[in-house]
Design a protein around this motif. Sequence first.
Motif, PDB file in Angstrom:
ATOM      1  N   GLY A  82       0.835  -1.194   0.000  1.00 51.64           N
ATOM      2  CA  GLY A  82       0.000   0.000   0.000  1.00 51.64           C
ATOM      3  C   GLY A  82       0.872   1.247   0.000  1.00 51.64           C
ATOM      4  N   ARG A  83       0.324   2.341  -0.503  1.00 49.02           N
ATOM      5  CA  ARG A  83       1.088   3.591  -0.533  1.00 49.02           C
ATOM      6  C   ARG A  83       0.841   4.396   0.743  1.00 49.02           C
ATOM      7  NH1 ARG A  83      -1.301   5.382  -6.180  1.00 49.02           N
ATOM      8  NH2 ARG A  83      -2.974   4.106  -5.303  1.00 49.02           N
ATOM      9  N   GLY A  84       1.868   5.061   1.195  1.00 47.44           N
ATOM     10  CA  GLY A  84       1.750   5.904   2.377  1.00 47.44           C
ATOM     11  C   GLY A  84       1.013   7.200   2.046  1.00 47.44           C
ATOM     12  N   ASN A  85       0.590   7.923   3.082  1.00 44.03           N
ATOM     13  CA  ASN A  85      -0.247   9.110   2.834  1.00 44.03           C
ATOM     14  C   ASN A  85       0.495  10.233   2.106  1.00 44.03           C
ATOM     15  OD1 ASN A  85       1.259   9.808   5.117  1.00 44.03           O
ATOM     16  ND2 ASN A  85      -0.382  11.084   5.976  1.00 44.03           N
ATOM     17  N   LYS A  86       1.841  10.209   2.178  1.00 45.16           N
ATOM     18  CA  LYS A  86       2.618  11.236   1.475  1.00 45.16           C
ATOM     19  C   LYS A  86       2.271  11.231  -0.018  1.00 45.16           C
ATOM     20  CE  LYS A  86       6.149  13.810   0.171  1.00 45.16           C
ATOM     21  NZ  LYS A  86       6.184  15.245   0.371  1.00 45.16           N
TER      22      LYS A  86
END
Length: 396
Positions: A122-126
């Motif tokens: 999953g991708r981080g919120n950045k």
Amino acid sequence: MFHDRARIHVAAGRGGDGALSFRREKYVPKGGPDGGDGGPGGDVVLVADPNRRDLSGFRPHQHVRAERGGNGRGALKQGAAGADAELHVPIGTQVFDEEARLVADLAHAGARAVVARGGSPGRGNKRFATPTRQTPRFAETGLPGEERWVELRLKLVADAALVGFPNAGKSSLLRRISNAKPKVADYPFTTIAPVLGTVEAADGRQLTVADVPGLIEGASEGVGLGHEFLAHLERARLLVHVIDVTEDVHAHFAAINRELEQYGAGLPERPQIVALNKIDLVPEPPQIELADARVLRTYAVSCATGAGIDVLKAALFELCPSAPEPVADEEEIADFLVYRPRPPARRTYRIFRTDRGFRVEGTPPADEDELEAALRAAGARKGSTVEVEGEEFELA
Ligand SMILES: Nc1nc2c(ncn2[C@@H]2O[C@H](COP(=O)(O)OP(=O)(O)OP(=O)(O)O)[C@@H](O)[C@H]2O)c(=O)[nH]1
Ligand SMILES: [Mg+2]
């Protein structure tokens, strides 16, 4: 015991979750998003290992799991990649899926096949920060890894294979010509598992020869040890048909060929050389003609005295063309061997972790149970708040 089959369950690692995090610095009251991405899940990989003899290292219905990817963390730290689970199998192992389709063939030392792919992270919120959305309060969760049952079947890789009735002297012949020392005894079915031997020529060339259990009339119906072990002859380019000269040679020759026909898989057409064995037991050298297009040569030998063995051995090298050159391009081998089952299951939705709980984006599955299972796999628990298509609910 020699095991040439195993059924195992392989599960790749789930991708790690992206982090939901904001920069915390002295004198910076409202830091921007700094959640890093998760790491990819580990694959389950099979590797052909010349030191493995058979598949007995696998427990029945064994479950194999690769490592999960690490979660991302603040300060843009990416999660660690999950370690692959590497399973060592003997050279000649084939992999079949649940529909009995061949999906990989590990025919060379070092060949690798990915049988379950790790889930993407999953991708981080950045990653979700845009000029208009400077503080994304969510991060993507990782996807599950592939999992499936696979059937492993070993088909030995040999240049030539011995075939014939029990007691014909197949194992005696292998002892004579190769480094292998299979058991020899004067009762039928002494050999109950295939044995590989390496035959060396004076000029250093090498051939591998397989010795397998004896075949008898009706083997295809399960008489004797059956005929399943003929799978180990399938890759041989030449069959050495061993016949005891003190028996009815023509009848034995025909009976074995009938069993090869029953088995199929290319064996009925395979070129043969015939070894008329035990000539030390007959007063005159046999004058036997076998009118059969497959028979390239016939030799009279004695494994007891060694008579005729050198000539037969020389014929093996002459008739087994040297092994095909290994493919130079590594990529080419890998492409053939790597199992690409179907395009990685594209989910129609993704699950995000928010500061309130979880949010499902995209088109959620029609099946509620499927969605619930996916949410639980992403870390949601009883009581977690979940937002789906603008509606919020609590997981029961
Ligand atoms: N006199 C004589 N006996 C032989 C010769 N070759 C093999 N034998 C004997 O025949 C018997 C069977 O030999 P094996 O080599 O075990 O035969 P096999 O074909 O491997 O038999 P299975 O493993 O049962 O299928 C043994 O007692 C051997 O000693 C030979 O050339 N001359
Ligand atoms: Mg034997």
